[in-house]
Design a protein around this motif. Structure first.
Motif, PDB file in Angstrom:
ATOM      1  N   VAL A 199       0.826  -1.208   0.000  1.00 39.18           N
ATOM      2  CA  VAL A 199       0.000   0.000   0.000  1.00 39.18           C
ATOM      3  C   VAL A 199       0.863   1.261   0.000  1.00 39.18           C
ATOM      4  O   VAL A 199       2.032   1.233   0.395  1.00 39.18           O
ATOM      5  N   ARG A 200       0.256   2.354  -0.461  1.00 33.11           N
ATOM      6  CA  ARG A 200       0.935   3.646  -0.521  1.00 33.11           C
ATOM      7  C   ARG A 200       0.959   4.340   0.833  1.00 33.11           C
ATOM      8  O   ARG A 200       0.018   4.230   1.619  1.00 33.11           O
ATOM      9  N   GLU A 201       2.013   5.079   1.046  1.00 28.83           N
ATOM     10  CA  GLU A 201       2.057   5.968   2.207  1.00 28.83           C
ATOM     11  C   GLU A 201       1.120   7.147   1.955  1.00 28.83           C
ATOM     12  O   GLU A 201       1.093   7.718   0.858  1.00 28.83           O
ATOM     13  N   LEU A 202       0.355   7.536   2.992  1.00 27.81           N
ATOM     14  CA  LEU A 202      -0.640   8.598   2.847  1.00 27.81           C
ATOM     15  C   LEU A 202      -0.296   9.848   3.659  1.00 27.81           C
ATOM     16  O   LEU A 202      -1.121  10.757   3.779  1.00 27.81           O
ATOM     17  N   THR A 203       0.897   9.891   4.210  1.00 24.12           N
ATOM     18  CA  THR A 203       1.247  10.976   5.133  1.00 24.12           C
ATOM     19  C   THR A 203       0.985  12.360   4.556  1.00 24.12           C
ATOM     20  O   THR A 203       0.319  13.197   5.191  1.00 24.12           O
ATOM     21  N   ASP A 204       1.495  12.644   3.367  1.00 28.02           N
ATOM     22  CA  ASP A 204       1.369  13.990   2.807  1.00 28.02           C
ATOM     23  C   ASP A 204      -0.083  14.353   2.530  1.00 28.02           C
ATOM     24  O   ASP A 204      -0.518  15.487   2.771  1.00 28.02           O
ATOM     25  N   TRP A 205      -0.828  13.417   1.993  1.00 26.34           N
ATOM     26  CA  TRP A 205      -2.252  13.673   1.742  1.00 26.34           C
ATOM     27  C   TRP A 205      -2.992  13.987   3.036  1.00 26.34           C
ATOM     28  O   TRP A 205      -3.809  14.916   3.093  1.00 26.34           O
ATOM     29  N   ILE A 206      -2.726  13.202   4.063  1.00 31.80           N
ATOM     30  CA  ILE A 206      -3.395  13.426   5.350  1.00 31.80           C
ATOM     31  C   ILE A 206      -3.010  14.786   5.922  1.00 31.80           C
ATOM     32  O   ILE A 206      -3.864  15.550   6.398  1.00 31.80           O
ATOM     33  N   GLU A 207      -1.732  15.102   5.875  1.00 35.05           N
ATOM     34  CA  GLU A 207      -1.258  16.383   6.406  1.00 35.05           C
ATOM     35  C   GLU A 207      -1.872  17.565   5.642  1.00 35.05           C
ATOM     36  O   GLU A 207      -2.211  18.589   6.238  1.00 35.05           O
ATOM     37  N   ASN A 208      -2.038  17.418   4.334  1.00 43.41           N
ATOM     38  CA  ASN A 208      -2.517  18.519   3.503  1.00 43.41           C
ATOM     39  C   ASN A 208      -4.037  18.654   3.468  1.00 43.41           C
ATOM     40  O   ASN A 208      -4.573  19.764   3.382  1.00 43.41           O
ATOM     41  N   ASP A 209      -4.753  17.529   3.521  1.00 45.73           N
ATOM     42  CA  ASP A 209      -6.191  17.545   3.242  1.00 45.73           C
ATOM     43  C   ASP A 209      -7.096  17.308   4.449  1.00 45.73           C
ATOM     44  O   ASP A 209      -8.302  17.569   4.362  1.00 45.73           O
ATOM     45  N   LEU A 210      -6.551  16.794   5.540  1.00 48.35           N
ATOM     46  CA  LEU A 210      -7.380  16.483   6.713  1.00 48.35           C
ATOM     47  C   LEU A 210      -6.906  17.264   7.921  1.00 48.35           C
ATOM     48  O   LEU A 210      -5.701  17.429   8.125  1.00 48.35           O
ATOM     49  N   ASN A 211      -7.839  17.716   8.718  1.00 51.09           N
ATOM     50  CA  ASN A 211      -7.515  18.292  10.019  1.00 51.09           C
ATOM     51  C   ASN A 211      -7.496  17.139  11.017  1.00 51.09           C
ATOM     52  O   ASN A 211      -8.548  16.630  11.403  1.00 51.09           O
ATOM     53  N   LYS A 212      -6.333  16.712  11.408  1.00 55.41           N
ATOM     54  CA  LYS A 212      -6.209  15.486  12.205  1.00 55.41           C
ATOM     55  C   LYS A 212      -6.966  15.548  13.530  1.00 55.41           C
ATOM     56  O   LYS A 212      -7.384  14.516  14.063  1.00 55.41           O
ATOM     57  N   ASP A 213      -7.150  16.746  14.059  1.00 55.90           N
ATOM     58  CA  ASP A 213      -7.878  16.878  15.325  1.00 55.90           C
ATOM     59  C   ASP A 213      -9.367  16.561  15.177  1.00 55.90           C
ATOM     60  O   ASP A 213     -10.066  16.395  16.180  1.00 55.90           O
ATOM     61  N   ASP A 214      -9.857  16.479  13.948  1.00 54.16           N
ATOM     62  CA  ASP A 214     -11.282  16.219  13.714  1.00 54.16           C
ATOM     63  C   ASP A 214     -11.637  14.738  13.763  1.00 54.16           C
ATOM     64  O   ASP A 214     -12.820  14.394  13.705  1.00 54.16           O
ATOM     65  N   TYR A 215     -10.625  13.870  13.869  1.00 55.37           N
ATOM     66  CA  TYR A 215     -10.880  12.448  13.662  1.00 55.37           C
ATOM     67  C   TYR A 215     -10.373  11.583  14.806  1.00 55.37           C
ATOM     68  O   TYR A 215      -9.382  11.894  15.462  1.00 55.37           O
ATOM     69  N   TYR A 216     -11.064  10.464  14.995  1.00 55.25           N
ATOM     70  CA  TYR A 216     -10.579   9.401  15.857  1.00 55.25           C
ATOM     71  C   TYR A 216      -9.781   8.412  15.007  1.00 55.25           C
ATOM     72  O   TYR A 216     -10.159   8.100  13.880  1.00 55.25           O
ATOM     73  N   GLY A 217      -8.686   7.929  15.565  1.00 57.01           N
ATOM     74  CA  GLY A 217      -8.044   6.757  14.990  1.00 57.01           C
ATOM     75  C   GLY A 217      -6.964   6.955  13.961  1.00 57.01           C
ATOM     76  O   GLY A 217      -6.353   5.967  13.533  1.00 57.01           O
ATOM     77  N   LEU A 218      -6.676   8.173  13.531  1.00 56.42           N
ATOM     78  CA  LEU A 218      -5.650   8.350  12.506  1.00 56.42           C
ATOM     79  C   LEU A 218      -4.296   7.793  12.966  1.00 56.42           C
ATOM     80  O   LEU A 218      -3.585   7.146  12.198  1.00 56.42           O
ATOM     81  N   ASP A 219      -3.953   8.041  14.210  1.00 51.14           N
ATOM     82  CA  ASP A 219      -2.641   7.619  14.692  1.00 51.14           C
ATOM     83  C   ASP A 219      -2.521   6.109  14.856  1.00 51.14           C
ATOM     84  O   ASP A 219      -1.407   5.589  15.003  1.00 51.14           O
ATOM     85  N   PHE A 220      -3.625   5.396  14.840  1.00 53.07           N
ATOM     86  CA  PHE A 220      -3.549   3.941  14.933  1.00 53.07           C
ATOM     87  C   PHE A 220      -2.988   3.330  13.648  1.00 53.07           C
ATOM     88  O   PHE A 220      -2.655   2.135  13.624  1.00 53.07           O
TER      89      PHE A 220
END
Length: 470
Positions: free
Chosen positions: A139-160
């Protein structure tokens, strides 16, 4: 993180094994069924393609077709297809082909597809498999997409879905987190107070003894109680997620170290935790592996009313409600030093490492649609299968007052404050199998706790070394 490709010889063996298993049924659910560790993908540390966040967005009018894979039952399949139609309406340039099947069948087929380089462009992964796919380069790494497109504080579970190096590999589709389920009618009948958030595992066992009843009607705390002929157990207990793992962790133990490459099984903390389990099973308070064989499945004990309590993830609410139980949930007990741990499985969307940039971008648009659209989150939450990923939806009445039972749904959200994954890595299925093998021998009295832990530690380290030191 070490990335490895599968050899052709290994693929041949795995393909033969999986083909032999073809036709074996498998229902939906979140507990892994033991699919083969098969597949071949580009390395996560150097795939030859641009990192995910550097992929240029495709033009809104540029047509692209992606294949989306997911496991489901009839109810969830229908809802998924509705949401896909809404996605296509927002993205008319993206055509979506789907592949779906019940849980076991889906992952059996997926392993062969990965091995052949024919996996879907985006698929729904069981949370315990995300790191397997990542470490094996599927699978592809999604780090840059997540950093650019999602506000991580809005979600449960990203760090898992984040590895030891801080890289993200997936975005959660729904969260499964463990709590303590309890049958209020059985507690009321025994005139025993309900569990509280202050409970320790010793409190659970002490109360469980009052709720464990043999065929003659005697409880586990009474003279003459027959632990070999139990009609009602205090606690049903099995395997990793809803059995030994949260107990080990709350006692300060565990299975793997922070790198997920070294076994820490043979520790004083784990010994104390396993001794707690063995004592409960010997006294008949906790179901042992033999007890479970008398039920249709290990998951059927609590819904059938044959146990007063269980460790359960969120999806177990469905069976309890279908059975008409009068029940509720609370936080899992604390260990002897006050530590609390809740097991979590973040079932997640991943993107195929072999999909070209155009398809990968379209796949990311699907993931972003799933995560950011409140309507999507609300509609999926209404199925009652998982804790919503978006905090604004999970903390709303859409989730918290979805049905009368359980009344304390907030316990699932509160448990995320001290939740952790199941030490998932590329060889998760192999080491879980070995731990179960040795733990069950201790549970049944066939070996001592010391011997079981020593043997498990040796075998698990051997599995880890075989993969990570090549």
């Amino acid at each position: 993180m070490k990335t490895k490709k599968w050899s052709m010889a290994l693929l041949a063996v795995i393909l033969a094994t999986v083909l032999a298993l073809a036709g074996c049924g498998g229902g939906g659910g979140t507990e892994p069924t033991g699919s083969a560790d098969a597949g071949e993908g580009q390395g996560a540390e150097g795939t030859g393609s641009e990192p995910s966040g550097q992929t240029e967005p495709s033009g809104q009018n540029e047509q692209v077709e992606i294949t989306l894979g997911y496991y489901s039952d009839a109810k969830s399949d229908a809802k998924m297809k509705e949401l896909i139609e809404k996605f296509k309406a927002k993205h008319p340039n993206i055509t979506v082909k789907t592949q779906s099947a019940p849980y076991g069948q889906f992952f059996q087929k997926l392993d062969t597809q990965i091995a052949a380089g024919q996996a879907p462009d985006v698929w729904l992964s069981d949370g315990v498999y995300v790191m397997k796919y990542a470490e094996r380069g599927a699978v592809r790494e999604l780090t840059d997409w997540i950093e650019n497109d999602l506000n991580k504080d809005d979600y449960y579970g990203l760090d898992f879905n984040k590895d030891a190096e801080g890289r993200y590999w997936a975005v959660p589709q729904g969260i499964q987190v463990g709590v303590l389920f309890y049958n209020k009618d059985l507690f009321d009948k025994a005139q025993v107070p309900y569990p509280t958030e202050d409970w320790t595992w010793e409190d659970l066992k002490e109360t469980g003894a009052k709720l464990t009843v043999d065929a003659a009607g005697k409880t586990a705390e009474q003279d003459g109680f027959d632990s070999n002929n139990v009609n009602q157990f205090g606690l049903t207990f099995f395997s990793i997620t809803e059995g030994w793992f949260p107990v080990l962790k709350s006692y300060g133990g565990g299975v793997l170290d922070e790198t997920l490459t070294k076994s820490i099984v043979n520790s004083p903390e784990n010994k104390q935790a396993v001794e707690w389990m063995v004592d409960g099973m010997k006294r008949g308070i906790i179901t042992d592996p033999v007890d479970l064989k008398s039920f249709q499945s290990a998951m059927a004990v609590f819904p059938s009313g044959s146990a007063a309590m269980r460790i359960g993830i969120y999806s177990r609410v469905l069976a309890a409600n279908e059975a008409g139980l009068n029940y509720d949930v609370t936080l899992l007990p604390k260990g002897p030093d006050g530590k609390r741990f809740s097991p979590v499985i973040a079932n997640s969307w991943v993107i195929n490492a072999k999909s070209d940039d155009k398809k990968a971008q379209a796949a990311w648009e699907w993931i972003k649609f799933w995560a950011t659209e409140d309507e999507v989150q609300r509609e999926w939450a209404a199925l009652g299968e998982a804790v919503p990923v978006k905090k604004s939806v999970a903390q709303s009445d859409v989730f918290l007052t979805q049905s009368d039972k359980p009344a304390n749904r907030k316990a699932f959200l509160d448990s995320l404050e001290f939740a952790g994954t199941l030490d998932s890595n590329a060889v998760w299925e192999e080491w879980v199998g070995k731990f179960n093998e040795h733990a069950q021998r201790a549970f049944l009295g066939d070996t001592t706790v010391d011997e079981a832990l020593a043997a498990a530690d040796k075998d698990i380290q051997g599995i880890l070394d075989t993969f990570y030191q090549k």
